[in-house]
Design a protein around this motif. Structure first.
Motif, short mmCIF file in Angstrom:
data_model
loop_
_atom_site.label_atom_id
_atom_site.label_comp_id
_atom_site.label_asym_id
_atom_site.label_seq_id
_atom_site.Cartn_x
_atom_site.Cartn_y
_atom_site.Cartn_z
N GLY A 63 13.64 6.50 -5.14
CA GLY A 63 13.14 5.14 -5.02
C GLY A 63 11.66 5.13 -4.72
N ARG A 64 11.26 4.47 -3.66
CA ARG A 64 9.84 4.40 -3.30
C ARG A 64 9.38 5.60 -2.47
NH1 ARG A 64 8.75 0.92 0.17
NH2 ARG A 64 10.85 0.32 0.86
N PHE A 65 10.29 6.48 -2.15
CA PHE A 65 9.98 7.62 -1.26
C PHE A 65 9.88 8.91 -2.07
CE2 PHE A 65 10.55 5.33 2.67
CZ PHE A 65 11.43 4.31 2.33
N THR A 66 8.79 9.65 -1.86
CA THR A 66 8.57 10.91 -2.56
C THR A 66 8.15 11.97 -1.56
OG1 THR A 66 7.86 9.77 -4.57
CG2 THR A 66 7.22 12.08 -4.33
N ILE A 67 8.76 13.15 -1.68
CA ILE A 67 8.28 14.32 -0.93
C ILE A 67 7.50 15.18 -1.90
CG2 ILE A 67 8.86 16.38 0.38
CD1 ILE A 67 11.47 15.19 1.13
N SER A 68 6.30 15.58 -1.49
CA SER A 68 5.53 16.59 -2.21
C SER A 68 5.53 17.86 -1.38
CB SER A 68 4.10 16.11 -2.44
OG SER A 68 4.09 14.95 -3.24
N PHE A 69 5.78 19.00 -2.03
CA PHE A 69 5.91 20.25 -1.29
C PHE A 69 4.98 21.31 -1.89
CE2 PHE A 69 8.20 22.80 1.70
CZ PHE A 69 8.15 24.09 1.19
N ASN A 70 4.17 21.90 -1.06
CA ASN A 70 3.24 22.95 -1.49
C ASN A 70 3.60 24.23 -0.74
OD1 ASN A 70 1.06 24.73 -1.86
ND2 ASN A 70 -0.36 23.05 -2.14
N HIS A 76 5.40 10.38 0.83
CA HIS A 76 4.66 9.25 0.30
C HIS A 76 5.61 8.06 0.18
CE1 HIS A 76 2.12 12.57 -0.82
NE2 HIS A 76 1.19 11.76 -1.29
N ILE A 77 5.20 6.93 0.73
CA ILE A 77 5.98 5.71 0.59
C ILE A 77 5.16 4.75 -0.27
CG2 ILE A 77 7.19 3.84 1.77
CD1 ILE A 77 7.19 5.57 4.31
N MET A 78 5.63 4.53 -1.48
CA MET A 78 4.94 3.64 -2.40
C MET A 78 5.31 2.19 -2.11
SD MET A 78 3.55 6.11 -3.97
CE MET A 78 2.77 5.32 -5.36
N GLY A 102 0.81 -1.21 0.00
CA GLY A 102 0.00 0.00 0.00
C GLY A 102 0.85 1.26 0.00
N ILE A 103 0.16 2.40 -0.03
CA ILE A 103 0.84 3.70 -0.01
C ILE A 103 0.69 4.31 1.39
CG2 ILE A 103 0.93 6.02 -1.00
CD1 ILE A 103 -0.41 4.86 -3.50
#
Lengths: 114, 115
Positions: free
Chosen positions: B60-67, B76-78, B17-18
């Motif tokens: 990799g499976r780790f994403t930072i989203s910045f607003n 987010h960990i995919m 899961g995410i």
């Protein structure tokens, strides 16, 4: 790999005692930090040092002092330990250009004041 | 305000899961936003970081989203794995009165990934 070594993993002290927590890093980092970690409160900065004999207060310095006589060693001092200072204490170090590498943390000292 | 507000406090996700962890801040003087991962008995370790001029960073499976306008950022960990089970801290960096920099941490999120 940079290593940050904290002298004690567990420590039990009595109320009113003067307590010394020692931290040593082996990679010539300029910056060193002391945080305390409590459940539900995260990591809170107590003191930090950006050079030998230099120090700056963090967000919760009350009841603590620090000493940095050598670049590799940063000591946290609890002048008169109290039960509300029971906590996990984490030492960290970083380079001046730290943002590319982050902080390197030690494994922590769990202090219990009775 | 020097706080970084992190949510949720705990998160349980099934394998594959995410996982999503959110942080918010008020102080526009913050100029660097790292995430740290901490396993039991260990100190936190840098996972991934972002600067405010970038909206997303993926490793990799780790994403930072910045607003930036909303003053929010998230991890987010995919394809979450049981080995990702740890406590995650968001943080923000700011200059101090003495001219150095310090990290302010969120309160942490305990992630459990069930097999």
């Amino acid at each position: 790999d940079v290593k940050v070594t904290q002298s004690s993993r567990y420590l039990v002290k009595r109320t009113g005692e003067k307590v010394f927590l020692e931290c040593v890093q082996d990679m010539d980092h300029e910056n060193m930090f002391w945080y305390r970690q409590d459940p539900g409160l995260g990591l809170r900065l107590i003191y930090f040092s950006y050079d030998v004999k230099m120090k700056e207060k963090g967000d919760i310095p009350e009841g603590y002092s620090v000493s940095r006589e050598k670049k590799e060693r940063f000591s946290l001092i609890l002048e008169s330990a109290s039960t509300n200072q029971t906590s996990m204490y984490l030492c960290a170090s970083s380079l001046v250009g730290w943002q590319n590498y982050g902080y390197t943390f030690g494994s922590g000292t769990r202090l219990t004041v009775v | 305000q020097q706080q970084v507000k992190q949510s949720p406090q705990s998160l349980i996700v099934q394998k594959g899961g995410i996982s999503i962890i959110n942080c918010a801040y008020e102080n526009t003087a913050f100029d660097y936003f790292p995430w740290y991962q901490q396993f039991p008995g260990k100190g936190p370790a840098l996972l991934i970081a972002i600067r405010p001029d970038v909206s997303e960073k993926k490793e990799g499976r780790f994403t930072i989203s910045f607003n930036k306008s909303a003053k929010q950022f998230s991890l987010h960990i995919m394809d979450s794995q049981p080995g990702d089970s740890a406590t995650y801290f968001c943080a923000a960096s700011m200059k101090t009165q003495g001219g150095s920099e310090k990290l302010v941490f969120g309160k942490g999120t305990k992630l459990t990934v069930n097999p």
